[in-house]
Motif scaffolding. Structure first.
Motif, PDB file in Angstrom:
ATOM      1  N   ARG B 326      20.233  59.968   6.379  1.00 61.10           N
ATOM      2  CA  ARG B 326      18.883  59.610   5.947  1.00 61.10           C
ATOM      3  C   ARG B 326      17.906  59.925   7.057  1.00 61.10           C
ATOM      4  NH1 ARG B 326      20.149  54.988   2.493  1.00 61.10           N
ATOM      5  NH2 ARG B 326      18.371  53.735   3.113  1.00 61.10           N
ATOM      6  N   ALA B 328      15.006  58.544   7.608  1.00 63.12           N
ATOM      7  CA  ALA B 328      14.458  57.346   8.214  1.00 63.12           C
ATOM      8  C   ALA B 328      15.025  56.128   7.510  1.00 63.12           C
ATOM      9  CB  ALA B 328      12.945  57.365   8.097  1.00 63.12           C
TER      10      ALA B 328
ATOM     11  N   GLY D 258      11.855  54.556   9.548  1.00 60.62           N
ATOM     12  CA  GLY D 258      11.598  54.140   8.184  1.00 60.62           C
ATOM     13  C   GLY D 258      10.456  53.148   8.148  1.00 60.62           C
ATOM     14  N   PHE D 259       9.519  53.379   7.262  1.00 58.08           N
ATOM     15  CA  PHE D 259       8.356  52.523   7.085  1.00 58.08           C
ATOM     16  C   PHE D 259       7.516  52.411   8.356  1.00 58.08           C
ATOM     17  CE2 PHE D 259      11.574  51.222   4.096  1.00 58.08           C
ATOM     18  CZ  PHE D 259      10.896  51.464   2.925  1.00 58.08           C
ATOM     19  N   MET D 384      14.255  63.780   3.057  1.00 59.21           N
ATOM     20  CA  MET D 384      14.454  62.445   3.600  1.00 59.21           C
ATOM     21  C   MET D 384      15.930  62.038   3.594  1.00 59.21           C
ATOM     22  SD  MET D 384      11.510  61.708   4.494  1.00 59.21           S
ATOM     23  CE  MET D 384      11.400  59.984   4.867  1.00 59.21           C
ATOM     24  N   GLY D 385      16.802  62.926   3.123  1.00 60.69           N
ATOM     25  CA  GLY D 385      18.222  62.599   3.108  1.00 60.69           C
ATOM     26  C   GLY D 385      18.587  61.537   2.104  1.00 60.69           C
ATOM     27  N   LEU D 386      17.907  61.531   0.981  1.00 61.42           N
ATOM     28  CA  LEU D 386      18.221  60.532  -0.051  1.00 61.42           C
ATOM     29  C   LEU D 386      19.143  61.142  -1.097  1.00 61.42           C
ATOM     30  CD1 LEU D 386      14.621  59.163  -0.502  1.00 61.42           C
ATOM     31  CD2 LEU D 386      16.373  58.410   1.069  1.00 61.42           C
ATOM     32  N   LEU D 387      19.503  60.344  -2.106  1.00 60.38           N
ATOM     33  CA  LEU D 387      20.400  60.812  -3.162  1.00 60.38           C
ATOM     34  C   LEU D 387      19.664  60.803  -4.504  1.00 60.38           C
ATOM     35  CD1 LEU D 387      23.461  58.644  -2.140  1.00 60.38           C
ATOM     36  CD2 LEU D 387      23.247  61.078  -1.794  1.00 60.38           C
ATOM     37  N   SER D 404      18.056  50.535  -4.527  1.00 61.14           N
ATOM     38  CA  SER D 404      17.528  50.435  -3.160  1.00 61.14           C
ATOM     39  C   SER D 404      18.599  50.806  -2.144  1.00 61.14           C
ATOM     40  CB  SER D 404      16.988  49.037  -2.898  1.00 61.14           C
ATOM     41  OG  SER D 404      17.943  48.087  -3.252  1.00 61.14           O
ATOM     42  N   GLN D 405      19.893  50.719  -2.534  1.00 61.13           N
ATOM     43  CA  GLN D 405      20.956  51.150  -1.627  1.00 61.13           C
ATOM     44  C   GLN D 405      20.838  52.638  -1.285  1.00 61.13           C
ATOM     45  OE1 GLN D 405      24.835  51.763  -3.426  1.00 61.13           O
ATOM     46  NE2 GLN D 405      24.033  51.098  -5.389  1.00 61.13           N
ATOM     47  N   PHE D 406      20.155  53.415  -2.136  1.00 55.58           N
ATOM     48  CA  PHE D 406      20.004  54.841  -1.843  1.00 55.58           C
ATOM     49  C   PHE D 406      18.709  55.117  -1.092  1.00 55.58           C
ATOM     50  CE2 PHE D 406      22.320  54.622  -5.931  1.00 55.58           C
ATOM     51  CZ  PHE D 406      23.553  54.981  -5.434  1.00 55.58           C
ATOM     52  N   GLY D 407      18.001  54.071  -0.671  1.00 51.74           N
ATOM     53  CA  GLY D 407      16.786  54.265   0.106  1.00 51.74           C
ATOM     54  C   GLY D 407      15.627  54.769  -0.723  1.00 51.74           C
ATOM     55  N   GLU D 410      12.102  55.031   0.651  1.00 55.85           N
ATOM     56  CA  GLU D 410      11.735  55.989   1.676  1.00 55.85           C
ATOM     57  C   GLU D 410      11.173  57.264   1.071  1.00 55.85           C
ATOM     58  OE1 GLU D 410      15.419  56.319   3.854  1.00 55.85           O
ATOM     59  OE2 GLU D 410      15.414  54.151   3.876  1.00 55.85           O
ATOM     60  N   ARG D 432      10.143  56.975  -9.380  1.00 59.22           N
ATOM     61  CA  ARG D 432       9.024  56.029  -9.532  1.00 59.22           C
ATOM     62  C   ARG D 432       9.455  54.816 -10.332  1.00 59.22           C
ATOM     63  NH1 ARG D 432       3.958  59.848 -10.771  1.00 59.22           N
ATOM     64  NH2 ARG D 432       3.964  60.880  -8.749  1.00 59.22           N
TER      65      ARG D 432
END
Lengths: 304, 333, 320, 440, 206
Positions: B326, B328, D258-259, D384-387, D404-407, D410, D432
């Motif tokens: 990830r 961030a 993050g954030f 962002m390296g998300l799924l 939310s476990q997948f971020g 972000e 969304r």
């Protein structure tokens, strides 16, 4: 405290009742079980010898079992045969010890009733009485000799060897010249549809009639089984066959000395059975000759 | 009337159909070659397989009240791949049963494309193996060019009496194989071109390699899985395949059997393979190791198909273990 | 949670190691280092020092037979001696049946002119390998769930979530090892000698309950955290048929203590693997558009069937 | 060449640029429309309160709306004329929003803004001028610039990055600005550096704007150093190079947590357009009431870069450029990757509108979407390296709350995943939804 | 505790349909997958389970008043184990061939959740006769499931029924493999679900 006692007493009583029930059922069924097993084995044997319900065995047919043990005393091994012998008009058992080169070593009477002989526990008990402690024994195998009147009709050899997946248990019938009379697969867990086909007539009957000489160099060929041979193999067991008898004989003579045709897609199982049978016959022939020699030399009143 | 939708408003030109049909095109050369090697029946078997898979897809989607998506080509691929891993000498109706199993049970019962755990084509093949063990393990045809050489052991009566090189290797050793082909270099060249007994689509390492490279060039697949499968098959064969350690023949191992077909076209199936590079490498290495294990110690001479099937259920776990880094990550998560 | 799992795994690994180490210690003759099968028809003897060539090359100095057939000596075809005169390879006329232990007698071993006496050795497949093959066999090749179809109620009941599955698997492995070893001792030293075989069902199920209770108590006292993690699964363990099947198989096959340990460990780990794979797959299936009539257990069965199809690839495999 | 340039390491896509439609057309001023609608809620922060009433006369550059409290920026009248009313008009996101409608006085002369020297002004004065000019980040969400330029005292800011990447396809506003106003931008950068009290400024420009890179380099060289260190950094052409976090990583290698905000890693990012606006605000004291907008796409008769007054209706722009063409399927405010599709042309331009795209059917891909085939292309595309694939599947299965476990929070909705998806899945929409559900 | 109000017939049909141990309660599935390869196997194991269930239910119902609540579960286990041993011994003695086919599964009846469950939820609250009928129902339910599976698998796998050649050829060997057991049970469960859905829909429509 009172509760604990009540619980304990209750549990003990129920355990006792349970044990009683199980024990009595065991006692009742055990005999029947042994009997049924015995009958089962007997049927397999008779089947191999060509007898069936429609063609029952003659009363003078007798089956005698010989049990082979290995005795160990320090580094010295000897063979011990539990032999059925004539004993006061009936059949009794005797232990005969042989050295590894076929020489006679010793001979002991055994306290073993014929009806108990098929039980390994009973035999062990009798053997324990007969031999002195430093010597230990372990069971090796059994052979059954079928006798029709005074004539040896056949040898029946139970055996097992590793197959494709697990051990394959077989019963092999040989005539006195070690020609194969029949092969029965008693237990196997090969793949259904592939290796499990070894119990089909068209495979196992291929062994029938192979001479001792041929067995020594028996191979497995990966070739389709010729149609006529397959028809011939499946026509066995006294069933009505569409092929006339004369033709059957022609076919038999044609394939008599051929190798074993492998099952399609199950060469390993086919090879396992062939090698296993080969091995069994070779060892048995070697041993029975030596045993016979000793028996005749020592004048042992063997019944077989 | 203006369309209103969420961004992005442009999409890449790629689509599922395009990917699938490209794979189909890449798969066609080995089929064409197989007609020359084994005869027209390979074409018939493949056609039956593809047609029955497409039909099974349509019927399943109809039954389950889903949109019918036979045009996206995924059923065609399943059909082709299933045909490619069955021997050329089987009766041509056999793939129909495999198609039902592959498409209806292994794919649509589990939720349709994207949710199948196992590669449907391989499930179809495993099902056929279980149902018609004799046909599936012995209906090998010798290559037409020098059929006589491949009639294995003695006088064959019908045509179906040859054996695959891996079978010969497993049970009779390399010597027997040399006898069939003449020399080691002849073995390599024939294996590379595909002039050997084997499943319909697996024989030609060269054509499969070309097709696979094209897919890699198009970026439809990455190099990770094919390379790790092939390398690990070669490595494990080299280590364990010989009489002593480190004496196996890795080149022969990767050229024989279905290594190339499996590595480029089956193990790389999107749905049933992980999507992260490290996970892909592990997945491929696992397939290679299991392939060699089954080949050397197992009950079958060839193990690529089962190896892929055995690694497939590990994919959800692998994807869980190897997630993209990830950018961030939230603190404390 | 993770630490717990790691601890459990560590303990399991240590147990296995200890078991292996103790088996490797048995030596048979001080001058002979190792005997082993090679190829299909060879036996290799490794000596501690160089032996005399004249002695080594004489076939009459060796006698080899399969353990149950001491009277049938196997025919030695050729004997080769390695250049350093420490290794002798006996080649036999026929392939050896390597599943049987073979007894090799080497009479009057001479080394540098000195006689070292006679050695009687047992040649068998590497025992460690055999143990290992039992372990792998029970774990993967003959996986209890996918190829022996045992333990299904618990298998389907606890494979919905990965965390549950792993917890169940670990708990199960511990309990099965404990109860199988207890059952083995009881069977070998009580039931069999006194011919009480028919009581085995009652005894084994009692032992299982006992070991569940014991693990429960010990865990609660020793490591309450571990108990919290795994305590809930203990009740379920008793309804798992693998746990009663393993002692029955042990009794049927007359395994020794180590082999029993391997089988029990393999069964437990195999169950763990099966549970883990199934749960990770089912977590994904949760999201899939499975037809409503198949949702839940039916689809889990279908997936298990697919697993079983895949595991057919292991059929007929023998590692050692 | 492209591979050697700086870029961010993970993710990104390379959509067709289609900048050639407008990149060579110089910015031309749009004739002042008859009417403008100035939205009170144009950007990030609280909506403004109107300072004028119906029938009030306003002049170009007069403040018409102000924020009472909280975040926000002043808005100004973009034309001289009379207030027709304070009502509702169409809004690109919130369907209707309050606005001030101004009737243009066609006789009014355009207002002139005289330059003055800013050097020597205090930091507070500079910030005040920026605030009064109502400047917001005109490249993105419209974050008020004066707030951004006042980082908390404990943040150790050492670098200013000017964002000239303009990675969105079609858009050429920053490109044209850099070509035509390079010196003003450099001057603006110096103002910001002065405000922040630092020396380092890097201008990141994607390598597909070579002429802009040249122009900026020349301008940097011309400007007297004064101890400032302003350099141009060519960047690899990759979307979303212009995203704040990606840009920072490309240029400095730093990773915004993050954030977190850019000043957490010592960086302030400003768009080049904003920088020019800052220059205007400080040097000319001209409020932000007009901006350059790219009008492009195959659905408009003449694509162009226009200087547009805030509040101009899109329909006016379209008719100036010769009207829309048949085949028009979608009108997008902003870039094609992150912009908003609108349903009507009666929408006014806001401070953050950087482009108006008239897209035809063959430019958009309106094919229906299918099931996820787990190709993993979205994972490769996500910067962002998300799924995104998992999030999509979870949302479709009704498990949006577990994402939310997948971020999912972000995600900044760059749209790379949906662009790359071969199954055409509306992944941004799923995300969304997931954000909405997972918040609860 | 209230004794059941169902009639004997209801008790039996409940076990066969509504609470079929294999397809509805999803208990005791190992044999359903493992040895349902032939009708005969299914029938034999079904009979064994029937006997164990009936005997255990009756035993528990008869002695329910004497069981201390603390040792309820051990008593159940002991009872079941006893009856399983009895059945095991009897089968081994009198039908050795079928016993061998079933292998370890006869002994594993002891671990069947279904039997313990019926003892816990039914037999310990009801009369001997009600428990008897409930045991009959559950046993027949199990037997029905096993026979149904065996029917499908034997017919499709071997082309035979009860050992008699019906089709004259082997249609799909696959069905005698363990994998097919899983599929068959899964599909049977789905069929039960489908029937339930259709039934409920009809009921609602009415």
């Amino acid at each position: 405290m009172k509760q604990i006692i009540r619980i304990t007493v209750g549990l003990t009583i129920s355990c006792l009742i349970a044990a009683l029930v199980m024990g009595s059922v065991f006692v009742i069924t055990d005999k029947a079980k042994r009997h049924n097993e015995h009958v089962n084995v007997q049927q397999t044997m008779l089947g191999l010898l060509g007898y069936s319900t429609s063609h029952p065995a003659p009363p003078e047919l007798k089956l005698y079992s010989i049990y082979r043990y290995i005795f160990t005393d320090g580094n010295v091994n000897t063979l011990g045969y539990v032999l059925p012998v004539l004993k006061g008009g009936g059949v009794g058992y005797q232990l005969m010890e042989m050295d590894l080169d076929g020489g006679f070593v010793a001979q002991h009477p055994l306290d073993l009733a014929p009806e108990d002989a098929s039980e390994s526990a009973e035999r062990s008990a009798a053997l324990r009485k007969a031999i002195k402690p430093p010597k230990t024994f372990s069971y090796a195998d059994a052979t059954i000799v079928a006798k029709l009147g005074e004539k040896r009709l056949a040898y029946l050899l139970p055996g097992e060897f590793p197959g494709f997946k697990t051990f394959i248990h077989v019963m092999l019938a040989l005539d006195p010249s070690f020609e194969i009379l029949g092969l029965e697969i008693t237990e196997q867990e090969e793949d259904p549809g592939l290796g499990a086909e070894i119990k089909q007539d068209y495979f196992k009957n291929q062994f029938k009639g192979k001479s001792f000489k041929k067995i020594k160099e028996l191979h497995v060929v990966k070739e389709p089984l010729p149609e006529e041979y397959k028809a011939y193999l499946e026509s066995q067991k006294g069933k009505e066959s569409p092929i006339p008898k004369a033709e059957l004989d022609v076919i038999r003579s044609r394939y008599q000395d051929r190798d074993i045709y492998a099952l399609t897609g199950a060469t390993i199982s086919s090879k396992a059975v062939t090698d296993g049978v080969k091995n069994m016959v070779a060892k048995f022939a070697y041993r029975i000759n030596r045993l016979d020699k000793v028996i005749s030399a020592r004048n042992i009143p063997a019944v077989f | 009337m203006l369309t209103v939708s969420v961004s992005p408003h442009i999409k890449s030109g790629e689509s599922v159909e395009k990917i699938m049909w490209t794979v189909v095109v890449c798969l066609l050369p080995p089929l064409i070659l197989s007609v020359f090697i084994f005869g027209v029946q390979t074409l018939i078997i493949s056609a039956v397989s593809v047609a029955s898979c497409v039909a099974a897809e349509a019927v399943s989607q109809k039954l389950l009240h889903r949109p019918i998506t036979i045009k996206d080509g995924s059923a065609v691929i399943t059909g082709l791949l299933m045909a490619y891993v069955i021997p050329p000498g089987v009766p041509c109706w056999i793939p129909i049963l495999g198609a039902v199993m592959a498409i209806y049970v292994a794919k649509h019962l589990l939720g349709g494309i994207g949710f199948n755990i196992f590669n449907p084509a391989l499930i179809g093949r495993a099902f056929l193996m279980a149902t018609f063990p004799v046909a599936m393990t012995s209906a090998w045809l010798p290559p037409i060019r020098d059929a006589a050489v491949f009639k294995y052991m003695g006088s064959g009566i019908d045509a179906v009496s040859t054996a695959t090189p891996l079978y010969v290797l497993k049970h009779y050793g390399i010597g027997a194989l040399m006898e069939k082909f003449g020399s080691m270099s002849a073995i390599y060249s024939d294996f590379l071109v595909g002039w050997r007994p084997g499943c319909i689509g697996e024989t030609s390492a060269l054509l499969l390699l070309l097709g696979g490279l094209f897919l890699i060039y198009k970026r439809y697949i990455t190099w990770h899985i094919p390379v790790s499968v092939i390398v690990s098959v070669a490595f494990f064969t080299w280590v364990f395949g010989g009489e002593k350690f480190f004496t196996g023949n890795p080149l022969l191992a990767i050229l024989s059997g279905g290594v190339f077909l499996g590595a480029f076209f089956m193990a790389t199936d999107y749905v049933t393979s992980p999507s992260q590079a490290p996970a892909k490498l592990i997945f491929g290495a696992g397939i290679g190791a299991l392939t060699v294990l089954i080949r050397l110690k197992g009950g079958y001479p060839e193990g690529v198909c089962y190896a892929i099937l055995l690694m497939n259920p590990l994919v959800p776990a692998l994807e869980g273990w190897f997630r993209p880094k990830r950018f961030a990550p939230q603190k404390g998560a | 949670m993770n630490i717990v799992i790691r601890k459990c795994l560590l303990a399991a690994v240590l147990t296995v190691l200890a078991a292996f180490l103790t088996t490797g210690c048995a030596t048979e003759h001080r001058f002979i280092k190792k005997t082993a099968f090679k190829d299909t028809n060879q036996i290799v003897i490794e000596f501690a020092g160089p032996v005399d060539e004249a002695w080594a090359k004489n076939p009459s100095h060796y006698s080899v037979y399969e353990k149950p057939d001491p009277d049938i000596k196997l025919k030695i075809q050729t004997i080769t001696l390695s250049p350093d005169r420490k290794t002798v390879a006996l080649t036999f006329a026929d392939p050896l049946n390597q599943n049987q232990p073979h007894v090799l007698t080497a009479t009057g071993i001479t080394s540098e002119g000195k006689s070292l006496g006679t050695a009687i050795l047992s040649v068998k497949k590497v025992y460690l390998g055999y143990l290992f093959s039992i372990l792998i066999g029970a774990m993967i090749i003959n996986n209890f769930v996918f190829t022996k179809y045992l333990g299904l109620c618990v298998f389907f009941g606890t494979s919905q979530k990965k965390s549950t599955a792993v917890g169940m698997g670990i708990t199960f492995t511990i309990v099965i090892v404990v109860s199988a070893m207890m059952a083995w001792f009881l069977y070998q030293f009580v039931l069999r000698p006194y011919r009480l075989n028919f009581l085995q069902i009652v005894v084994f199920i009692g032992l299982v309950s006992l070991s569940v209770q014991a693990v429960d108590t010990i865990l609660r006292k020793v490591n309450p955290m571990l108990f919290k993690a795994f305590g809930v699964y203990l009740v379920l363990v008793i309804a798992n048929c693998i746990i009663i099947a393993v002692p029955l198989i042990l009794a049927d096959n007359e395994y020794n203590a180590l082999e029993s340990l391997m089988l029990a460990l393999g069964a437990g780990l195999g169950f763990l693997i099966a549970l883990f794979l199934m749960s990770s797959v089912r977590e994904r299936l949760e999201l899939a558009r499975v037809p409503p009539t198949y949702r839940g257990l039916p689809i889990a069965f279908v997936v298990a069937g697919l697993f079983a199809l895949a595991f057919l690839g292991f059929s007929g495999m023998s590692i050692f | 060449m492209n591979d050697l340039l700086l870029t961010f390491p993970k993710g990104g896509v390379h959509p067709p640029e289609r900048k050639d439609l407008t990149e060579h057309s110089a910015v031309e001023p749009l004739p002042i429309p008859e009417e403008v609608e100035i939205l009170l809620n144009q950007h990030f922060g609280a909506p403004c309160n109107p300072l004028v009433k119906k029938k009030d006369q306003v002049a170009e550059g007069d403040a018409v709306g102000e924020v009472d409290k909280g975040l926000g920026a002043t808005i100004h009248a973009s034309v001289t004329g009379s207030v027709k009313g304070v009502g509702l008009s169409a809004h690109p996101i919130a369907v209707k929003a309050p606005s001030i409608l101004i009737q243009t006085d066609p006789s009014a002369e355009p207002r002139e803004w005289q330059p003055s020297d800013w050097k020597g002004l205090s930091r507070e004065e500079l910030l005040r001028r920026i605030k009064n000019a109502g400047i917001v980040g005109i490249g993105g969400a419209g974050f008020p610039t004066h707030v951004k330029l006042s980082p908390p005292p404990d943040a150790k800011v050492d670098t200013l990055i000017l964002n000239g990447a303009e990675c969105e396809p079609y858009l050429t506003t920053d490109h044209r600005l850099m070509l035509e106003h390079a010196e003003k931008i450099v001057e603006g950068a110096k103002i910001i550096l002065t405000v922040l009290g630092i020396k380092d400024c890097r201008i990141g420009i994607e390598a597909n704007k070579l002429d802009a890179i040249e122009a900026m380099k020349t301008a940097c060289g011309k400007a007297s150093p004064n101890g400032f260190n302003v350099t141009v950094v060519p960047l690899k052409v990759k979307y979303p190079q212009g995203s704040e976090k990606q840009l920072i990583q490309s240029i400095t290698g730093r990773r915004v947590p993050g954030f977190g905000l850019p000043f957490d890693v010592g960086v302030i990012v400003q768009n080049v357009g904003t920088t020019k606006a800052i220059h205007d605000a400080v040097v000319l004291q001209k409020p932000l009431y007009e901006k350059v907008v790219t009008v492009s796409g195959r659905g408009i008769a003449r694509p162009a870069n226009l200087m547009v007054r805030i509040g101009t209706r899109i329909s006016d722009i379209a008719s100036y450029l010769g009207g829309t063409l048949p085949g028009l399927a979608k009108v997008v405010l902003g870039g094609p990757m992150m912009g908003f599709a609108v349903s009507t042309l009666d929408i006014p331009v806001t401070k953050t509108t950087s482009g108006i795209l008239f897209l035809t059917e063959d430019e958009i891909d309106a094919r229906p979407y299918g099931q996820c085939i787990r190709c993993g292309w979205c994972l490769d595309a996500c910067p962002m390296g998300l799924l995104p694939n998992e999030i999509g599947v979870y949302v479709e299965a009704g498990h949006a709350g577990d994402t939310s476990q997948f971020g999912v929070f972000e995600c900044f909705e760059c749209g790379c995943c949906a662009y790359a998806c071969p199954a055409k899945r509306p992944l941004v929409q799923f995300i969304r939804l997931a954000k909405m559900k997972a918040k609860k | 505790m209230p004794a059941t109000t169902k009639t004997n017939f209801q008790l039996v049909s409940n076990g066969i349909l509504n609470e079929n141990p294999i397809f509805r309660l999803a208990l005791s599935m190992c044999p359903a997958v493992g040895i349902s390869t032939t009708v005969m196997n299914g029938l034999m194991l079904g009979i064994a389970v029937l006997f164990v269930q009936v005997f255990s239910s009756c035993t528990i119902a008869a002695i329910k008043n004497y069981i201390h609540p603390r040792i309820r579960i051990p008593t159940y286990t002991l009872t079941i184990a006893t009856w399983v041993t009895v059945i095991d011994l009897v089968l081994a003695a009198y039908v050795p061939a079928a016993y061998k086919e079933m292998g370890i599964f006869v002994k594993l009846i002891v671990a069947f959740a279904i039997i313990t469950m019926r003892l816990e939820t039914f037999a310990c609250k009801n009369t001997v006769s009600a428990s008897f009928w409930d045991g009959i129902g559950m046993g027949f339910g199990f037997m029905f499931g096993m026979v149904a599976l065996g029917f499908v698998r034997e017919l499709l796998g071997m082309g035979t029924l009860l050992g008699y050649d019906v089709l004259g050829f082997r249609p799909l060997l696959f069905f005698v493999l363990p994998a097919a057991g899983f599929f068959c049970v899964g599909i049977m469960m789905a069929v039960f679900n489908y029937v339930e859905i259709v039934y409920n829909r009809k009921k609602r429509a009415r």
